[in-house]
Design a protein around this motif. Structure first.
Motif, mmCIF file in Angstrom:
data_model
loop_
_atom_site.group_PDB
_atom_site.id
_atom_site.type_symbol
_atom_site.label_atom_id
_atom_site.label_comp_id
_atom_site.label_asym_id
_atom_site.label_seq_id
_atom_site.Cartn_x
_atom_site.Cartn_y
_atom_site.Cartn_z
ATOM 1 N N GLN A 52 1.561 -4.701 0.865
ATOM 2 C CA GLN A 52 1.651 -5.645 1.982
ATOM 3 C C GLN A 52 2.702 -5.184 2.998
ATOM 4 O O GLN A 52 2.509 -5.273 4.205
ATOM 5 N N ARG A 53 3.774 -4.693 2.478
ATOM 6 C CA ARG A 53 4.834 -4.231 3.367
ATOM 7 C C ARG A 53 4.339 -3.101 4.262
ATOM 8 O O ARG A 53 4.614 -3.066 5.456
ATOM 9 N N ALA A 54 3.599 -2.189 3.659
ATOM 10 C CA ALA A 54 3.058 -1.067 4.422
ATOM 11 C C ALA A 54 2.099 -1.570 5.503
ATOM 12 O O ALA A 54 2.179 -1.168 6.663
ATOM 13 N N LEU A 55 1.212 -2.481 5.089
ATOM 14 C CA LEU A 55 0.218 -2.976 6.039
ATOM 15 C C LEU A 55 0.879 -3.756 7.173
ATOM 16 O O LEU A 55 0.457 -3.661 8.334
ATOM 17 N N SER A 56 1.909 -4.524 6.839
ATOM 18 C CA SER A 56 2.624 -5.263 7.877
ATOM 19 C C SER A 56 3.206 -4.309 8.910
ATOM 20 O O SER A 56 3.152 -4.551 10.113
ATOM 21 N N MET A 92 -9.729 6.258 -0.777
ATOM 22 C CA MET A 92 -8.575 7.055 -0.355
ATOM 23 C C MET A 92 -7.882 7.651 -1.573
ATOM 24 O O MET A 92 -7.741 7.013 -2.607
ATOM 25 N N SER A 93 -7.418 8.868 -1.432
ATOM 26 C CA SER A 93 -6.686 9.490 -2.539
ATOM 27 C C SER A 93 -5.194 9.355 -2.284
ATOM 28 O O SER A 93 -4.586 10.128 -1.583
ATOM 29 N N TRP A 94 -4.617 8.336 -2.866
ATOM 30 C CA TRP A 94 -3.197 8.088 -2.703
ATOM 31 C C TRP A 94 -2.429 9.109 -3.502
ATOM 32 O O TRP A 94 -2.531 9.131 -4.718
ATOM 33 N N ASN A 95 -1.703 9.906 -2.806
ATOM 34 C CA ASN A 95 -0.954 10.954 -3.483
ATOM 35 C C ASN A 95 0.533 10.671 -3.311
ATOM 36 O O ASN A 95 1.204 11.281 -2.507
ATOM 37 N N LEU A 96 1.017 9.735 -4.121
ATOM 38 C CA LEU A 96 2.361 9.229 -3.906
ATOM 39 C C LEU A 96 3.395 9.905 -4.788
ATOM 40 O O LEU A 96 3.209 10.023 -5.989
ATOM 41 N N SER A 97 4.453 10.336 -4.185
ATOM 42 C CA SER A 97 5.564 10.906 -4.946
ATOM 43 C C SER A 97 6.734 9.937 -4.913
ATOM 44 O O SER A 97 6.731 8.964 -4.176
ATOM 45 N N SER A 98 7.726 10.243 -5.734
ATOM 46 C CA SER A 98 8.814 9.282 -5.875
ATOM 47 C C SER A 98 10.044 9.680 -5.060
ATOM 48 O O SER A 98 11.082 9.052 -5.150
ATOM 49 N N ASP A 99 9.910 10.718 -4.278
ATOM 50 C CA ASP A 99 11.091 11.180 -3.553
ATOM 51 C C ASP A 99 11.248 10.510 -2.192
ATOM 52 O O ASP A 99 12.146 10.819 -1.439
ATOM 53 N N ARG A 100 10.343 9.625 -1.896
ATOM 54 C CA ARG A 100 10.455 8.854 -0.659
ATOM 55 C C ARG A 100 9.899 7.470 -0.904
ATOM 56 O O ARG A 100 9.080 7.277 -1.798
ATOM 57 N N PRO A 101 10.323 6.485 -0.100
ATOM 58 C CA PRO A 101 9.814 5.131 -0.291
ATOM 59 C C PRO A 101 8.283 5.103 -0.314
ATOM 60 O O PRO A 101 7.635 5.702 0.551
ATOM 61 N N ILE A 102 7.747 4.422 -1.320
ATOM 62 C CA ILE A 102 6.299 4.333 -1.456
ATOM 63 C C ILE A 102 5.669 3.764 -0.201
ATOM 64 O O ILE A 102 4.716 4.311 0.344
ATOM 65 N N PHE A 103 6.197 2.637 0.234
ATOM 66 C CA PHE A 103 5.583 1.966 1.381
ATOM 67 C C PHE A 103 5.523 2.893 2.598
ATOM 68 O O PHE A 103 4.536 2.896 3.327
ATOM 69 N N ILE A 133 -2.024 6.195 5.927
ATOM 70 C CA ILE A 133 -3.030 5.441 6.679
ATOM 71 C C ILE A 133 -2.986 5.804 8.164
ATOM 72 O O ILE A 133 -4.032 5.919 8.815
ATOM 73 N N GLU A 134 -1.792 6.007 8.666
ATOM 74 C CA GLU A 134 -1.666 6.441 10.062
ATOM 75 C C GLU A 134 -2.490 7.708 10.306
ATOM 76 O O GLU A 134 -3.196 7.811 11.304
ATOM 77 N N LEU A 135 -2.376 8.629 9.375
ATOM 78 C CA LEU A 135 -3.120 9.875 9.530
ATOM 79 C C LEU A 135 -4.617 9.620 9.516
ATOM 80 O O LEU A 135 -5.366 10.194 10.308
ATOM 81 N N ASP A 136 -5.041 8.749 8.601
ATOM 82 C CA ASP A 136 -6.469 8.463 8.511
ATOM 83 C C ASP A 136 -6.992 7.805 9.784
ATOM 84 O O ASP A 136 -8.140 8.009 10.180
ATOM 85 N N ILE A 137 -6.137 7.013 10.407
ATOM 86 C CA ILE A 137 -6.557 6.377 11.653
ATOM 87 C C ILE A 137 -6.529 7.379 12.800
ATOM 88 O O ILE A 137 -7.472 7.482 13.588
ATOM 89 N N ALA A 138 -5.461 8.137 12.859
ATOM 90 C CA ALA A 138 -5.306 9.095 13.962
ATOM 91 C C ALA A 138 -6.422 10.134 13.951
ATOM 92 O O ALA A 138 -6.906 10.559 14.999
ATOM 93 N N SER A 139 -6.833 10.524 12.747
ATOM 94 C CA SER A 139 -7.832 11.583 12.645
ATOM 95 C C SER A 139 -9.250 11.047 12.769
ATOM 96 O O SER A 139 -10.201 11.810 12.865
ATOM 97 N N GLY A 140 -9.388 9.738 12.769
ATOM 98 C CA GLY A 140 -10.712 9.154 12.903
ATOM 99 C C GLY A 140 -11.416 8.949 11.571
ATOM 100 O O GLY A 140 -12.542 8.465 11.521
#
Lengths: 123, 123
Positions: free
Chosen positions: B52-56, B1-12, B19-26
């Motif tokens: 872990q927080r994200a996965l929870s 996965m290409s994590w493209n994380l910015s700092s303007d929103r919570p990382i988690f 991940i939601e997108l990856d699941i929704a799109s199949g």
DNA sequence: ACCGCTGTATTAGGCAACTAATACAATAGC
DNA sequence: GCTATTGTATTAGTTGCCTAATACAGCGGT
């Protein structure tokens, strides 16, 4: 103005966006005078400082003018306003389409959904 | 996965959405196995706790299953996944159209802009 | 049986951002 | 010139997020 502020994003940013929209859409016409910082703050149930921050940001972007002891006004620069409108529309569209692409929904699907949505509103 | 994380929103939150997108799109099919928390965290250059927080959160939403000492898997519930996909698409569309409405752009304008945008990509 | 791997829980600390309170500065208008 | 009203500056406090370190629990493979 109906300030509809939620707590999941910075207040000042929401205010900036709100006012940007009002300017871009023409709801606040060029040259329109703003109430004072304190008045706006009170109206939005927000600390004057927060409102000030939002207004400063808008000024930085060139959308507001300040006459120091007189008040603030929407810029008279109609071209700047039109540019803003275009810019906001364009970024909305491309962001939206990117999201749909990630969801695996193609052009036809997108158009379908949009037409659906408009029909729903025509009740 | 290409994590493209910015700092303007919570990382988690960004991870959850990604991940939601990856699941929704199949892209992540039902039953797909996840790397371990620590591995994912390292891959995304993030503290294990954050991952872990994200996965929870994703598990709370019913999109992930956990076999305690084995690992995590995408839910097998295809209906849930389809529901997610629909829900995300729908909220995207209505949010987008609301924005366009605020900008004073009507149905025809919206359709115009969208077709334009797709043509641009067909180069 | 043991070692390694999984997820989970807890506590603490630091950092950054937003909000708030208050004081200051300058000008318009009387 | 005085006062009210404007925008501005400064300082302080609170909150949320991220990181970190560490410890615990359970199962699989060797």
């Amino acid at each position: 103005m109906s300030w509809n502020l939620s707590s999941d994003r910075p207040i000042f940013a929401q205010i900036v966006e709100h006012i940007e929209l009002d300017i871009a859409s023409g709801k606040l016409p060029p040259g329109a005078k703003f109430p004072s910082v304190r008045e706006l703050a009170s109206e939005a149930s927000v600390n004057p400082n927060t409102m000030q921050r939002a207004l400063s940001e808008l000024e930085r972007k060139g959308l507001l003018r300040t006459d120091r002891t007189v008040g603030r006004f929407v810029t008279y620069d109609k071209r700047e306003i039109e540019r803003l409108r275009k810019e906001k529309a364009s970024s909305s569209v491309s962001g939206f389409l990117m999201q749909m692409k990630k969801l695996g929904i193609d052009k036809d699907g997108v158009l379908e959904l949009i037409k659906e949505n408009y029909q729903k509103e025509e009740t």
